[in-house]
Design an enzyme around this catalytic site. Structure first.
Site, mmCIF file in Angstrom:
data_model
loop_
_atom_site.group_PDB
_atom_site.id
_atom_site.type_symbol
_atom_site.label_atom_id
_atom_site.label_comp_id
_atom_site.label_asym_id
_atom_site.label_seq_id
_atom_site.Cartn_x
_atom_site.Cartn_y
_atom_site.Cartn_z
ATOM 1 N N HIS A 1 -7.019 -2.227 -4.239
ATOM 2 C CA HIS A 1 -5.713 -2.030 -4.851
ATOM 3 C C HIS A 1 -5.303 -3.235 -5.689
ATOM 4 O O HIS A 1 -4.763 -3.083 -6.789
ATOM 5 C CB HIS A 1 -4.661 -1.752 -3.781
ATOM 6 C CG HIS A 1 -4.703 -0.353 -3.249
ATOM 7 N ND1 HIS A 1 -4.828 0.736 -4.063
ATOM 8 C CD2 HIS A 1 -4.643 0.130 -1.986
ATOM 9 C CE1 HIS A 1 -4.842 1.839 -3.338
ATOM 10 N NE2 HIS A 1 -4.732 1.490 -2.070
ATOM 11 N N GLU B 1 1.103 4.065 -2.947
ATOM 12 C CA GLU B 1 0.980 5.430 -2.435
ATOM 13 C C GLU B 1 2.300 6.096 -2.045
ATOM 14 O O GLU B 1 2.305 7.266 -1.684
ATOM 15 C CB GLU B 1 0.063 5.424 -1.197
ATOM 16 C CG GLU B 1 -1.331 4.860 -1.443
ATOM 17 C CD GLU B 1 -2.213 5.811 -2.220
ATOM 18 O OE1 GLU B 1 -1.764 6.942 -2.497
ATOM 19 O OE2 GLU B 1 -3.347 5.433 -2.555
ATOM 20 N N HIS C 1 0.832 -1.206 0.000
ATOM 21 C CA HIS C 1 0.000 0.000 0.000
ATOM 22 C C HIS C 1 0.860 1.247 0.000
ATOM 23 O O HIS C 1 0.778 2.097 -0.874
ATOM 24 C CB HIS C 1 -0.940 0.010 1.218
ATOM 25 C CG HIS C 1 -1.912 1.136 1.208
ATOM 26 N ND1 HIS C 1 -1.561 2.421 1.552
ATOM 27 C CD2 HIS C 1 -3.212 1.177 0.883
ATOM 28 C CE1 HIS C 1 -2.613 3.204 1.431
ATOM 29 N NE2 HIS C 1 -3.632 2.471 1.020
#
Length: 334
Positions: free
Chosen positions: A282, A250, A219
């Protein structure tokens, strides 16, 4: 990548939460900024695909998932806290598998569930008619059932903003129980990192043939806890797994960082897999989606044959056992 109105609602809520925590002094401002940033990035993990107007896909049968929010709790409760996902099959196969492993390991405890993402909870309830407790509801349920000994085991990947916020929330209820203990996230000790590294390598070793790169999508966060990805990469490389790469959606390392390494390695094929507990938004969209800027399509345009593995870490038995071991350590006060 897919950025929908529903995700922006949660993003705004996270920003407001971060601002509400602000205080005076540079140290507090720095901490608040990092917390708000991590809240924003983690909040988008599942919520960006939860808007009904955009949901034109099937995430599985919600009725197959064991929600674990019933009453009838005994003196000992093991409350499993997750961010949550609206992808029904992944929720059952990942979070559900972790809960099941904990249930089997601790027969003296009643295992219950709580999610931190209210907006995911609300969406699942509206779409599927199934309610999942948020953290407050789960803790109040424990109080109302007169639980004496509460153990909270999060399924978080790292010790970041979400984990610290959970500890603060649990502390507000501490006086209601004889004892309260909280287990550690997945990647906490050096031994955790080694076990997770071995687990993901063993899971994908059939693809490691010299011409294939195995790329895990994390992530990512701008907070300090983002260092877990670099540490895992260092372990993989140091142990000779030079065809394994970690990128994040991210933060850093980014997809562009990974692309440079793939080009240098001269690979022909790339296997993509999420380095996340669940295979949710995601994994299904940013990694394996059909939009032009998904990792799959970007790497396909780079000339690679791309294989996507849509499975979360929670499906791996070794990963489940690490959570069991963390709960055991909490119970034993280690």
């Amino acid at each position: 990548m897919k950025k929908r109105g529903f995700g922006l609602m949660l993003l705004s809520a996270a920003m407001v939460m971060g601002l509400s925590l602000s205080g005076c002094g540079k140290k507090e401002e720095t901490t608040t900024a990092a917390a708000a940033t991590e809240a924003k990035t983690e909040a988008k993990t599942e919520a960006t695909t939860a808007g009904e107007d955009e949901e034109n896909y099937n995430t599985g049968d919600a009725s197959l998932d064991k929600v674990r929010n019933e009453d009838g709790i005994g003196a000992n409760e093991l409350l499993v806290i997750s961010f949550g996902t609206s992808f029904n099959d992944s929720r059952r196969l990942t979070i559900g598998a972790i809960e099941e492993a904990l249930d089997k390991a601790f027969s003296d405890y009643d295992v219950r569930r709580g999610f931190t993402a209210d907006i995911v909870i609300n969406h699942v309830e509206k779409r599927d008619g199934i309610h999942i407790d948020n953290v407050d509801e789960a803790l109040k349920r424990a109080v109302n059932n007169k639980v004496k000994n509460l153990v909270v085991q999060p399924t978080h990947l790292m010790n970041g903003f979400e984990y610290n916020e959970l500890k603060d929330k649990v502390a507000q209820y501490a006086d209601a129980f004889d004892s309260v203990k909280i287990g550690q996230p997945l990647l906490t000790s050096d031994d955790d990192f080694k076990r997770v590294k071995n687990a993901i390598v063993d899971w994908t070793k059939e693809y490691d043939n010299g011409d294939t790169a195995i790329v895990f999508m994390g992530h990512g966060t701008e907070a300090a806890s983002n260092a877990v990805y670099a540490k895992m990469q260092e372990l993989l490389t140091a142990d000779g797994h030079k065809s394994y790469f970690i990128g994040t959606v991210e933060a850093t390392p980014s997809l562009d960082d990974v692309r440079k390494l793939l080009k240098e390695g001269g690979y022909k094929r790339v296997v993509l897999e999420p380095l996340m507990v669940v295979a949710g938004d995601h994994a299904n969209n940013d990694m394996a989606g059909d939009e032009e800027d998904s990792w799959k399509n970007v790497l396909t345009k780079d000339g690679y044959e791309v294989v996507t593995l849509l499975r979360g870490l929670g499906e791996n038995e070794t990963i489940c056992q690490i959570y069991v071991d963390h709960a055991k350590a909490a119970i034993e006060g280690k």
